[in-house]
Design a protein around this motif. Structure first.
Motif, mmCIF file in Angstrom:
data_model
loop_
_atom_site.group_PDB
_atom_site.id
_atom_site.type_symbol
_atom_site.label_atom_id
_atom_site.label_comp_id
_atom_site.label_asym_id
_atom_site.label_seq_id
_atom_site.Cartn_x
_atom_site.Cartn_y
_atom_site.Cartn_z
ATOM 1 N N UNK A 105 0.856 -1.178 0.000
ATOM 2 C CA UNK A 105 0.000 0.000 0.000
ATOM 3 C C UNK A 105 0.900 1.238 0.000
ATOM 4 N N UNK A 106 1.236 1.711 -1.182
ATOM 5 C CA UNK A 106 2.059 2.916 -1.293
ATOM 6 C C UNK A 106 1.352 3.908 -2.194
ATOM 7 N N UNK A 107 1.533 5.154 -1.880
ATOM 8 C CA UNK A 107 0.917 6.203 -2.686
ATOM 9 C C UNK A 107 1.832 6.515 -3.864
ATOM 10 N N UNK A 108 1.260 6.604 -5.036
ATOM 11 C CA UNK A 108 2.037 6.904 -6.233
ATOM 12 C C UNK A 108 2.158 8.421 -6.361
ATOM 13 N N UNK A 109 3.419 8.915 -6.451
ATOM 14 C CA UNK A 109 3.568 10.361 -6.612
ATOM 15 C C UNK A 109 3.206 10.765 -8.038
ATOM 16 N N UNK A 110 3.122 12.070 -8.260
ATOM 17 C CA UNK A 110 2.631 12.579 -9.544
ATOM 18 C C UNK A 110 3.547 12.171 -10.696
ATOM 19 N N UNK A 111 4.856 12.159 -10.453
ATOM 20 C CA UNK A 111 5.795 11.789 -11.517
ATOM 21 C C UNK A 111 5.582 10.329 -11.929
ATOM 22 N N UNK A 112 5.459 9.458 -10.932
ATOM 23 C CA UNK A 112 5.240 8.039 -11.218
ATOM 24 C C UNK A 112 3.915 7.839 -11.950
ATOM 25 N N UNK A 113 2.882 8.511 -11.475
ATOM 26 C CA UNK A 113 1.575 8.378 -12.110
ATOM 27 C C UNK A 113 1.632 8.847 -13.559
ATOM 28 N N UNK A 114 2.357 9.932 -13.814
ATOM 29 C CA UNK A 114 2.465 10.475 -15.165
ATOM 30 C C UNK A 114 3.153 9.479 -16.108
ATOM 31 N N UNK A 115 4.201 8.822 -15.614
ATOM 32 C CA UNK A 115 4.930 7.841 -16.433
ATOM 33 C C UNK A 115 4.040 6.635 -16.739
ATOM 34 N N UNK A 116 3.327 6.152 -15.731
ATOM 35 C CA UNK A 116 2.440 5.001 -15.944
ATOM 36 C C UNK A 116 1.340 5.338 -16.945
ATOM 37 N N UNK A 117 0.751 6.514 -16.801
ATOM 38 C CA UNK A 117 -0.315 6.919 -17.723
ATOM 39 C C UNK A 117 0.222 7.098 -19.143
ATOM 40 N N UNK A 118 1.454 7.561 -19.241
ATOM 41 C CA UNK A 118 2.078 7.697 -20.564
ATOM 42 C C UNK A 118 2.194 6.333 -21.241
ATOM 43 N N UNK A 119 2.601 5.327 -20.473
ATOM 44 C CA UNK A 119 2.717 3.970 -21.021
ATOM 45 C C UNK A 119 1.351 3.425 -21.424
ATOM 46 N N UNK A 120 0.353 3.684 -20.598
ATOM 47 C CA UNK A 120 -0.989 3.154 -20.861
ATOM 48 C C UNK A 120 -1.592 3.809 -22.103
ATOM 49 N N UNK A 121 -1.441 5.117 -22.218
ATOM 50 C CA UNK A 121 -2.046 5.836 -23.352
ATOM 51 C C UNK A 121 -1.420 5.423 -24.677
ATOM 52 N N UNK A 122 -0.215 4.910 -24.611
ATOM 53 C CA UNK A 122 0.446 4.468 -25.840
ATOM 54 C C UNK A 122 -0.341 3.344 -26.515
ATOM 55 N N UNK A 123 -1.069 2.578 -25.711
ATOM 56 C CA UNK A 123 -1.885 1.495 -26.254
ATOM 57 C C UNK A 123 -1.053 0.342 -26.767
#
Length: 397
Positions: A105-123
């Motif tokens: 149970x760890x909180x994802x900081x904004x930088x980490x969240x941004x990188x993950x979303x970038x990977x996801x949006x790539x499809x």
């Protein structure tokens, strides 16, 4: 008992529906991989609707590994089934981030969240299918993992909701007459997949791998589908001259070492005294080890062998062929990626001494399948070439 294996036109991918039973009403069904989106829409969907309307279910949906040509159709299937259920799926086997990596149970900081979303949006890689059918936005939940959670499916429950691997469990009973024997992956292969994930995150400037956010599942699935694309080798040049079988047999063997293929779920489906071998894209070294555990002595004769990785030579070693044989071999590909199946693979299969006639089934006519339609070779080595490229795309045992 009647057993049918439907090998759908999945382009350079895999999609198999296995059905068996004494009567039409009592049939059991297993689905291994779903090919591309249009594999599902044009071929698989109507059969799944028919299964649902008959009152039957899918006993297992086995998604062998994260690769667009195996699982993209599953995204469309799960999305539509979540919206309006037309077939019951009793159990799904699918390994993703949550099964491989420690979750805290760890909180994802904004930088980490941004990188993950970038990977996801790539499809997913956009190839081998119509663009419009594949582009489903990440906001709608585009990954298998997200859709399994949304639909509240039984997910890896045969393995205590943990990773599908041979150390976790090697045998799963469907009923007293039917068992699935797991041959791949093992923890070592999955560790290699985990390392690939960690290394790729570092390339994106991220140095983290803990957390239980669904973002991790989705990013993991998207990123690894692109890694498989990068791993694909440049297609071999087709020789202008016809090689002899002797020349093909002398080609040096180099085992596939891609982490995604190594993570493949490969298994034996044993229905009473019938044994069907489904190798996904698995590595031959591990398969040989697992087969020795299954039956240490002698060659294992299967009723059907689905050849690994669309007939790639890197996935079918001489050691493996010394351990397995069958009257029926199945190769799934249209030959548009890497010129599969490799001629070396077919040469090694057909030239072994045999007391029975081998039938090689292809779900597409390819340059290399036609290459072996030589009457002199077929007579000398006691084999024949067959195609499942038209309705009903079905083998019957």
């Amino acid at each position: 008992m009647l057993i049918t294996i439907k090998s759908y036109p999945a382009k350079n991918g895999d999609c198999f529906l296995i059905s068996f039973g004494e009567t039409e009403e009592g049939k059991k069904h297993l689905l291994i991989d779903c090919g591309y989106v249009d594999t599902y829409q044009n071929y698989l969907k109507k059969d799944l609707i028919q299964i649902g309307e008959s009152g039957a279910s899918l006993e297992k949906l086995i998604l062998t590994h994260i690769d667009a040509d195996h699982i993209q159709g599953a995204i469309k299937l799960l999305k539509e089934n979540n919206s309006k259920k037309f077939v019951t799926i009793k159990e799904v086997w699918h390994n993703t981030y949550r099964h491989l990596c420690e979750q805290k149970e760890v909180e994802i900081d904004k930088k980490q969240e941004r990188i993950l979303l970038q990977l996801i949006r790539r499809g997913y890689p956009q190839n081998e299918s119509k663009q419009g059918e594949q582009v489903i936005s990440a906001e709608q939940g585009t990954t298998v993992g997200a859709l399994l959670l949304q639909g509240k499916y039984s997910w890896n429950s045969d393995f205590n909701n943990q990773v599908v691997c041979i150390e976790q469990k090697s045998t799963v009973e469907l009923n007293p007459d039917t068992n699935i024997y797991l041959l791949s992956p093992d923890k070592q292969k999955l560790e290699k997949l985990k390392k690939l994930w960690n290394d790729e995150l570092k390339r994106y400037g991220a140095n983290f791998n803990l957390g239980n956010s669904q973002l991790y599942d989705d990013a993991f699935e998207m990123l690894l589908s692109w890694e498989k694309e990068k791993a694909k080798v440049v297609p071999k040049q087709i020789s202008a001259t016809r090689e002899t079988l002797e020349e093909l047999l002398k080609t040096p063997f180099k085992e596939d070492d891609t982490a995604t293929n190594g993570s493949s779920i490969a298994c034996i489906l044993q229905i009473r005294n019938r044994k069907l071998l489904f190798l996904a894209d698995a590595h031959p070294g591990l398969i040989v080890q697992s087969l020795k555990t299954y039956q240490n002595e002698g060659t294992i004769i299967f009723d059907l062998i689905k050849v690994s990785h669309h007939g790639s030579f890197g996935n079918i070693s001489r050691e493996l062929l010394d351990k397995i044989d069958s009257e029926m071999y199945l190769i799934s590909t249209n030959g548009q990626k890497n010129n599969h199946p490799d001629k070396e693979t077919i040469a090694h299969i057909v030239t072994r001494k045999t007391d029975f006639h081998r039938k090689l089934y292809f779900n597409y006519i390819t340059a290399n399948s036609k290459y072996f339609e030589r009457e002199d070779w077929m007579e000398e080595y006691n084999y024949s070439i067959h195609y499942l490229d038209q309705q009903p795309y079905t083998l019957t045992l």
